[in-house]
Every structure is written in C-alpha cells, then in structure tokens.
Design a protein around this motif. Structure first.
Motif, PDB file in Angstrom:
ATOM      1  N   ARG A 178      16.055  24.194  44.623  1.00 39.93           N
ATOM      2  CA  ARG A 178      16.696  23.515  43.707  1.00 39.93           C
ATOM      3  C   ARG A 178      18.169  23.887  43.475  1.00 39.93           C
ATOM      4  NH1 ARG A 178      12.831  24.184  38.668  1.00 39.93           N
ATOM      5  NH2 ARG A 178      11.904  26.235  39.916  1.00 39.93           N
ATOM      6  N   GLU A 179      18.913  22.913  43.382  1.00 37.36           N
ATOM      7  CA  GLU A 179      20.355  23.364  43.219  1.00 37.36           C
ATOM      8  C   GLU A 179      20.965  24.417  42.345  1.00 37.36           C
ATOM      9  OE1 GLU A 179      24.773  21.132  44.109  1.00 37.36           O
ATOM     10  OE2 GLU A 179      22.914  19.919  43.660  1.00 37.36           O
ATOM     11  N   GLU A 180      20.209  24.148  41.094  1.00 39.79           N
ATOM     12  CA  GLU A 180      20.633  25.207  39.907  1.00 39.79           C
ATOM     13  C   GLU A 180      20.339  26.400  40.387  1.00 39.79           C
ATOM     14  OE1 GLU A 180      16.663  22.926  38.666  1.00 39.79           O
ATOM     15  OE2 GLU A 180      18.379  22.508  39.912  1.00 39.79           O
ATOM     16  N   PHE A 181      19.324  26.770  41.169  1.00 39.09           N
ATOM     17  CA  PHE A 181      19.001  27.966  41.432  1.00 39.09           C
ATOM     18  C   PHE A 181      19.673  28.889  42.733  1.00 39.09           C
ATOM     19  CE2 PHE A 181      14.481  27.311  39.656  1.00 39.09           C
ATOM     20  CZ  PHE A 181      15.113  27.645  38.354  1.00 39.09           C
ATOM     21  N   SER A 217      15.739  17.503  44.449  1.00 35.95           N
ATOM     22  CA  SER A 217      15.504  17.016  43.078  1.00 35.95           C
ATOM     23  C   SER A 217      14.777  15.717  42.807  1.00 35.95           C
ATOM     24  CB  SER A 217      17.103  17.077  42.377  1.00 35.95           C
ATOM     25  OG  SER A 217      17.591  15.908  43.161  1.00 35.95           O
TER      26      SER A 217
END
Length: 309
Positions: free
Chosen positions: A55-58, A82
């Motif tokens: 996931r991009e946020e991680f 996502s």
C-alpha cells in the motif's frame, strides 16, 4: 530462455485475522521478516529482481526497513495496490475499504515486469526446494501458454488456531492442473482436516495438493487477467468482501484452454502466519532452520556471502 526471473511479493494485505502488520514483523532469530527468507532463497537460486506489492501509504516505512538489507544483492521495485487501482473510475460502496485480493494485486504490477516471474505471499515460508524448482521452470520450461504452481500437501498448510483458505488442486496424468477449487473454511478437528464451506462438513484428504499462492507466470498472464478483472468488477463492484484471487483466475485460464499450468511438487515444509497464535510456531521453525545451518542466524551478515547455486 536465459532471462533472470523476477520475484513478486504480495505484501499489501491488511491481515485482519492476524491483528497486525505481519508482513513486516520480525520472526527470524536475526530479526528477519518471513519474506526475507523467500528473498534470500530467490537470490541464491538466481532471481534478479524483487517487486513488492504494498500500500502506497506504507512505502516510506517499508523501504526503510528492507532496502538497506538488500542493497547490492538484488534489484528492487514497487507496485502499489489500492481499491481504486484499475477501477476505470468505478464508484465503490463506501463500506468497502479493502482492495480486491491477490489477482488484483498482481494486476498492479502491469508494466513492472517483462520477464518470467514467480509470485508469492509475504507472510508464507516456502523453502529452498520450492524456489530452486521454480527458478528451473522459469528459466527452462515456461512459455506464454505453459505456467506452473508449486504444490504443497494440505496437511502441512493448515492452522490449529482457526479456519484457512486453500486452493485444492486436481491434476491429470501429465501433472497439469485440471481445476483449482478454492476451499474457504478449512479447520483441524480431532486430527482430521475438515471443510465447513457452505454450511456443509466434508473430511479432506491430508495428502491433497494445494496452492499456497506460489505461481510461475509470464507477463502475458497479467495482460490476460486485466480483461477478467473488468468482468469481475461488472458483477462484484458493490460486494463488500468478494475478492479477485489468483487461483480462481488461473482456474478460468485452464478451463478456457488458453494455457496449461503444471504442478511442481515440492518437499519444502511450508509454514505461515494467519492468526496471532501462529507467530510462536513460525519463530520456533525458523530458529530450528538456523540451528541446523540451513540459513544463517543473520541472513544479511556481510561476513557470510550468499552463494549462488
């Protein structure tokens, strides 16, 4: 075919049953995650690149944890999954928060690989024999209409702490898959392996070969899968839990006759973490492997070079 294959690691799962981010949790005696053992085996069997689906946020935290260990040992790339990935601007239910599963994750690698590749779960230990056989297949046998699945015995893949999902494999005389039946409620009870799917109880053969999401493909599989994903969304876009899974998509491919999938039996011992209670067992197994000198205590010890086999 002499191209060095790529390893794709599915690491974007939310791990709701586990209750934490098991993809980045330390399990090995040197503080390693489970996927680091897969990467180690991939490097020493000759894989040239690893692609992490996350996931991009991680991304920043993930890179900080893993990249310094792998620097100079294998090429690294990322793909981000996502809910909106490949959505074609479809509006989903506001109650749906999770992406659509493993095949959807693999689709997010479109354009990232141009060579044969293996795809695995981040939270499963697959063993050296499995990677060695996968590398041989990826460099000597694979074609755009001939893929492979590593086959494990069902008895070695269940958890005593709750129900698991496994892809039950049926093969023909040539050890090619006839069908993959995704079993979603498999439990251990009184020494027996039982499927409780659809409110029916069925005792399963302990020696049945199952898929643990270790497949060998060419990029053509991703291209083929894209159209199937849009078909899937047209029916399931409002579903809250339905997933687009690699074994089910592979099963469709077999049934259409567009490709064959060979089963590669491995004697590697599989183990993984589905539930929090599995963690102690995994740590114990990895310690045993280190004590037996199958793996270094510290996988990335600079004083212990990784020997290519």
């Amino acid at each position: 075919m002499n191209t060095r294959p790529t390893l794709i690691i599915l690491a974007a799962g939310m791990a709701s049953r586990y209750g934490g981010n098991k993809q980045t949790e330390s399990f090995g005696p040197g503080g390693e995650t489970i996927m680091e053992y897969s990467i180690y085996d991939a490097i020493r069997t000759g894989f040239g690149k690893v692609v992490f689906i996350i996931r991009e946020e991680f991304a920043e935290a993930f890179a900080a944890q893993i990249e310094h260990k792998l620097s100079g040992k294998i090429e690294i790339d990322y793909a981000f999954q996502s809910l909106e990935s490949f959505s074609n601007d479809i509006e989903f239910s506001k109650e749906r928060t999770k992406p659509f599963g493993t095949a959807h994750a693999l689709l997010c690698c479109k354009g990232k690989v141009s060579e044969p590749f293996a795809v695995i779960n981040a939270d499963d230990f697959y063993g050296f024999d499995a990677f060695n056989k996968a590398h041989t297949f990826l460099t000597q046998e694979i074609q755009d209409n001939l893929f492979a699945c590593l086959g494990y015995e069902l008895k070695n893949t269940v958890s005593e702490f709750g129900a698991v999902t496994r892809g039950e494999i049926q093969t023909n005389a040539a050890d090619e898959i006839v069908s993959i039946n995704e079993r979603r409620e498999i439990i251990l009870k009184a020494g027996k392996i039982i499927s409780l799917e659809k409110d029916q109880s069925e005792i399963l053969n302990k020696g049945t070969k199952v898929s643990m999401n270790f497949f060998c493909f060419t990029p053509s599989f991703i291209d083929w899968m894209e159209d199937k994903y849009y078909e899937f969304l047209s029916v399931n876009k409002d579903e809250l839990k339905t997933e687009f899974l690699i074994p089910e998509v592979a099963d469709q491919l077999i049934r259409t006759g567009e490709a064959r999938i060979k089963v590669i039996a491995t004697d590697s011992k599989w183990f993984g973490v589905t539930f929090k209670e599995d963690a102690a067992l995994v740590k114990e197994e990895l310690l045993k492997l280190s004590n037996a000198q199958t793996y270094p205590v510290d996988l990335w010890d600079l004083n212990i070079p990784i020997t290519l086999l």
